[in-house]
Design a protein around this motif. Structure first.
Motif, mmCIF file in Angstrom:
data_model
loop_
_atom_site.group_PDB
_atom_site.id
_atom_site.type_symbol
_atom_site.label_atom_id
_atom_site.label_comp_id
_atom_site.label_asym_id
_atom_site.label_seq_id
_atom_site.Cartn_x
_atom_site.Cartn_y
_atom_site.Cartn_z
ATOM 1 N N MET A 130 106.107 -30.657 7.942
ATOM 2 C CA MET A 130 105.781 -29.266 7.667
ATOM 3 C C MET A 130 107.015 -28.382 7.672
ATOM 4 S SD MET A 130 104.139 -27.710 11.164
ATOM 5 C CE MET A 130 102.566 -28.439 10.767
ATOM 6 N N PHE A 131 106.897 -27.291 6.935
ATOM 7 C CA PHE A 131 107.914 -26.245 6.931
ATOM 8 C C PHE A 131 107.201 -24.914 6.778
ATOM 9 C CE2 PHE A 131 110.646 -23.262 4.603
ATOM 10 C CZ PHE A 131 111.700 -23.170 5.490
ATOM 11 N N ALA A 132 107.458 -23.979 7.686
ATOM 12 C CA ALA A 132 106.809 -22.672 7.645
ATOM 13 C C ALA A 132 107.842 -21.575 7.832
ATOM 14 C CB ALA A 132 105.731 -22.578 8.724
ATOM 15 N N PHE A 133 107.811 -20.593 6.943
ATOM 16 C CA PHE A 133 108.720 -19.454 7.011
ATOM 17 C C PHE A 133 107.884 -18.191 6.831
ATOM 18 C CE2 PHE A 133 111.596 -16.337 5.063
ATOM 19 C CZ PHE A 133 112.650 -16.354 5.953
ATOM 20 N N TRP A 134 107.795 -17.375 7.901
ATOM 21 C CA TRP A 134 106.967 -16.176 7.873
ATOM 22 C C TRP A 134 105.535 -16.518 7.452
ATOM 23 C CZ3 TRP A 134 110.622 -12.136 5.116
ATOM 24 C CH2 TRP A 134 111.608 -11.735 6.028
ATOM 25 N N GLY A 135 105.031 -17.582 7.984
ATOM 26 C CA GLY A 135 103.678 -17.992 7.634
ATOM 27 C C GLY A 135 102.956 -18.575 8.826
ATOM 28 N N GLY A 136 101.870 -19.242 8.564
ATOM 29 C CA GLY A 136 101.102 -19.849 9.645
ATOM 30 C C GLY A 136 100.323 -21.049 9.137
ATOM 31 N N MET A 137 100.044 -21.971 10.050
ATOM 32 C CA MET A 137 99.266 -23.161 9.712
ATOM 33 C C MET A 137 98.279 -23.462 10.832
ATOM 34 S SD MET A 137 101.960 -25.864 8.022
ATOM 35 C CE MET A 137 103.165 -25.369 6.789
ATOM 36 N N GLU A 138 97.117 -23.937 10.429
ATOM 37 C CA GLU A 138 96.114 -24.435 11.361
ATOM 38 C C GLU A 138 95.788 -25.870 10.979
ATOM 39 O OE1 GLU A 138 93.241 -20.912 12.885
ATOM 40 O OE2 GLU A 138 93.073 -21.408 10.762
ATOM 41 N N ILE A 139 95.813 -26.757 11.960
ATOM 42 C CA ILE A 139 95.503 -28.165 11.720
ATOM 43 C C ILE A 139 94.385 -28.578 12.672
ATOM 44 C CG2 ILE A 139 96.396 -30.516 11.713
ATOM 45 C CD1 ILE A 139 99.160 -29.379 11.195
ATOM 46 N N TYR A 140 93.261 -29.023 12.112
ATOM 47 C CA TYR A 140 92.122 -29.480 12.903
ATOM 48 C C TYR A 140 92.074 -31.003 12.853
ATOM 49 C CZ TYR A 140 90.467 -24.639 12.846
ATOM 50 O OH TYR A 140 90.366 -23.280 13.001
#
Length: 239
Positions: free
Chosen positions: A181-191
């Protein structure tokens, strides 16, 4: 049997850093109230010293190579700001922050693209019925829920965007799967399903990685490895 010194805690622990930070704040306020120092001037020097202290604590952990590298970055940032405050450097670091962030973001994406291509060429042939998820979101939102085919991994990138990956009904191909993963000024949800255990190898910079899974009596049978880089973003893992 491991050597006794290998089990010792690192010199700079989180508890020690927080304690030193509180002591420094108290000393600054006390000295300012007594008229010994200019409180505003002292706080101008306080921020870069915090960067240097945090960086030093990360460098003092040689076992974690990723944290060690970012420790030197924090030390460099704190040193630059401090030298600018005392007038040894005329160029303000914050004037460079935005262009440096853009260069770093672009370079990371280019590196990930070439790394993914090289990995795909070197990877052995996999079952065509399995599923590898790729998602790149920019200023948008994406929801993914693979259920039809066995899940074998994912490559997720979010730039000023959000990604939700729901794996609660997914079947893992094999015993181990990896999410890059790569996140820049963002968000992630993993279930994830209750019988999956999660191993985090995520590096964060002014961001967070939070494991919010609820306790369960289910015995873990699969392992999900999450690795990557998070900048000013939030990542949450839930079940």
């Amino acid at each position: 049997m491991k050597d006794e010194s290998s089990r010792r805690d690192p010199l700079f622990t989180t508890r020690l850093l927080v304690g030193l930070w509180i002591i420094a704040l108290g000393a600054i306020f006390l000295a300012g109230n007594l008229g010994w120092i200019d409180t505003r001037q002292a706080f101008r020097m306080f921020l870069p010293l915090v960067f240097i202290l945090v960086g030093t604590s990360m460098v003092m952990r040689p076992a974690n190579k990723r944290a060690n590298r970012w420790g030197w970055v924090f030390i460099a940032i704190g040193s630059w700001i401090l030298l600018n405050k005392i007038g040894w450097i005329d160029l303000n670091f914050w004037q460079l922050l935005f262009p440096l962030a853009l260069l770093g973001l672009g370079g990371t994406l280019v590196w990930r693209a070439f790394a993914a291509r090289a990995g795909a060429e070197a990877a052995p042939v996999v079952d065509e019925h399995s599923e590898y998820i790729r998602s790149f979101a920019v200023m948008s939102g994406t929801e993914l829920r693979p259920v039809s085919r066995p899940f074998r991994g994912a490559d997720l990138s979010a730039v000023m965007a959000g990604i939700k990956l729901d794996l609660t009904d997914a079947r893992m191909e094999g015993d181990v799967a990896t999410i890059e993963m790569f996140a820049f000024w963002g968000g992630m949800e993993i279930y994830v399903p209750p019988d999956w255990t999660v191993t985090s190898k995520v590096a964060t910079l002014m961001g967070s990685f939070v494991d919010k899974r609820r306790p369960t009596s289910t015995v873990p049978t699969r392992t999900l490895i999450i690795t990557g880089f998070v900048v000013m973003s939030g990542i949450e893992v839930k079940n």
